[in-house]
Write an enzyme that holds these catalytic residues in place. Structure first.
Site, PDB file in Angstrom:
ATOM      1  N   THR A  53       0.850  -1.192   0.000  1.00 39.60           N
ATOM      2  CA  THR A  53       0.000   0.000   0.000  1.00 39.60           C
ATOM      3  C   THR A  53       0.884   1.239   0.000  1.00 39.60           C
ATOM      4  O   THR A  53       1.893   1.301   0.713  1.00 39.60           O
ATOM      5  CB  THR A  53      -0.947   0.000   1.221  1.00 39.60           C
ATOM      6  OG1 THR A  53      -0.157  -0.020   2.411  1.00 39.60           O
ATOM      7  CG2 THR A  53      -1.859  -1.215   1.227  1.00 39.60           C
ATOM      8  N   ASP A  80      -5.580   0.697   8.177  1.00 38.79           N
ATOM      9  CA  ASP A  80      -6.421  -0.293   8.875  1.00 38.79           C
ATOM     10  C   ASP A  80      -7.751  -0.464   8.152  1.00 38.79           C
ATOM     11  O   ASP A  80      -8.261  -1.583   8.027  1.00 38.79           O
ATOM     12  CB  ASP A  80      -6.658   0.151  10.326  1.00 38.79           C
ATOM     13  CG  ASP A  80      -5.359   0.193  11.117  1.00 38.79           C
ATOM     14  OD1 ASP A  80      -4.455  -0.597  10.798  1.00 38.79           O
ATOM     15  OD2 ASP A  80      -5.247   1.020  12.030  1.00 38.79           O
TER      16      ASP A  80
HETATM   17  O1  RIB Z   1      -2.884   2.331  12.362  1.00 41.63           O
HETATM   18  C1  RIB Z   1      -3.285   3.380  13.185  1.00 41.63           C
HETATM   19  C2  RIB Z   1      -3.209   2.962  14.609  1.00 41.63           C
HETATM   20  O2  RIB Z   1      -1.871   2.719  14.940  1.00 41.63           O
HETATM   21  C3  RIB Z   1      -3.683   4.012  15.586  1.00 41.63           C
HETATM   22  O3  RIB Z   1      -5.069   3.952  15.838  1.00 41.63           O
HETATM   23  C4  RIB Z   1      -2.842   3.743  16.793  1.00 41.63           C
HETATM   24  O4  RIB Z   1      -3.541   3.087  17.796  1.00 41.63           O
HETATM   25  C5  RIB Z   1      -1.659   2.915  16.307  1.00 41.63           C
HETATM   26  O5  RIB Z   1      -1.625   1.705  16.888  1.00 41.63           O
END
Ligand code: RIB
Length: 295
Positions: A204, A236
């Protein structure tokens, strides 16, 4: 989902302090985060039935984490509360158009093989299992091997990156590093690695899209351009959405497109989870995109 659950403490500032410097920030926001919980919420908002496997501390943050997962429809039966441990926290600075994050693992460090074993029934019946690297590596490697025996597909998002044996990577169905993580994982070259892992390695690249090798050529699936308020959690959202799409039987190209649309929508609000879209929002962006393409 086997991974971290945390509380994000986000400071917004016009610029980052230099080493040894103090700057006055603009705001402090507390919101749910942790790569595992974020990916769980992203998938649940898109209609997946998600079980979260992880650990929180016996504190207010832990209770907030569990209640947020429940509010988003994530099953928390396999989230353990660890006494004498604080919940994980992420300390995020949003400045100069990007974020920087320091994670304190706290109770996330208690995710062990036995925590994974407790979740055996959910693992056995899963369409896909998602992992990241904010929990101890032995639990991650153990889960990958277990899923292999159970014939359950695994998506590993190797973030934050740490060295993993190549034979372990080969047992992962989908590996989704960002470009920086890919460069650290594959020191002999990312393009070479892409060719070694056809339809398996997805790199990505934020606003530049996603690269993968389809068995014939390296392809780049463009990102949806959008004005970003906060890119925290975009990766995410991509992982959660990709897992949903691919488990529903969508081809890899279409799954990436679906996940790119979800990730683009997610950056429009402050906080890792607040902008994560539902299915209707993703489908309407995809439709818009299709119409523009035809037009
Ligand atoms: O990928 C983003 C996340 O990475 C955040 O929400 C934070 O908690 C870190 O772990």
């Amino acid at each position: 989902m086997i991974g971290s659950c945390s509380i994000d403490l986000t400071v917004q500032s016009d610029r980052r302090p230099l080493a040894g410097e103090t700057v006055i920030g603009r705001s402090l926001t507390l919101s749910p985060g942790g790569k595992g919980a974020n990916q769980a919420v992203a998938a649940a908002r898109l209609g997946a039935q998600v079980n979260m496997v992880g650990c929180v501390g016996d504190d207010d943050y832990g209770r907030q984490i569990i209640s947020n997962l429940k509010d988003n429809g994530v099953d928390t039966s396999y989230v353990q509360t660890i006494s004498e441990q604080s919940s994980g926290t992420a300390h995020i600075t949003l400045a100069e158009g990007d974020n920087s994050i320091i994670v304190i693992k706290g109770a996330n460090d208690s995710v062990s093989k036995s925590v994974v074993d407790e979740a055996g029934p959910a693992l056995e019946s899963a369409d896909i299992v998602l992992l990241q690297l904010e929990i101890p590596l032995p639990a991650v490697v153990y889960t990958i091997e277990l899923c292999r025996r159970l014939n359950v597909p695994v998506l590993l998002n190797p973030a934050p990156v740490s060295p993993i044996r190549e034979e372990v990577l080969h047992h992962v169905t989908y590996l989704t590093p960002n470009q920086h993580e890919a460069a650290l994982l594959f020191t002999s070259g990312v393009d070479q690695a892409l060719k070694k892992y056809p339809n398996q390695l997805l790199v990505t690249k934020g606003s530049q899209g996603v690269r993968f090798f389809d068995g014939k050529e390296i392809r780049n699936i463009a990102a949806f351009q959008t004005a970003a308020v906060d890119t925290t959690g975009a990766g995410d959202t991509f992982n959660g959405a990709f897992a949903v799409a691919v488990s529903e039987g969508k081809p890899i190209h279409d799954s990436i497109l679906f996940a790119n649309a979800a990730a683009a929508l997610s950056v429009r609000k402050l906080g890792a989870q607040s902008g994560m879209p539902d299915r209707e929002q993703v489908e309407s962006l995809l439709k818009e995109h299709q119409n523009t393409d035809i037009g």
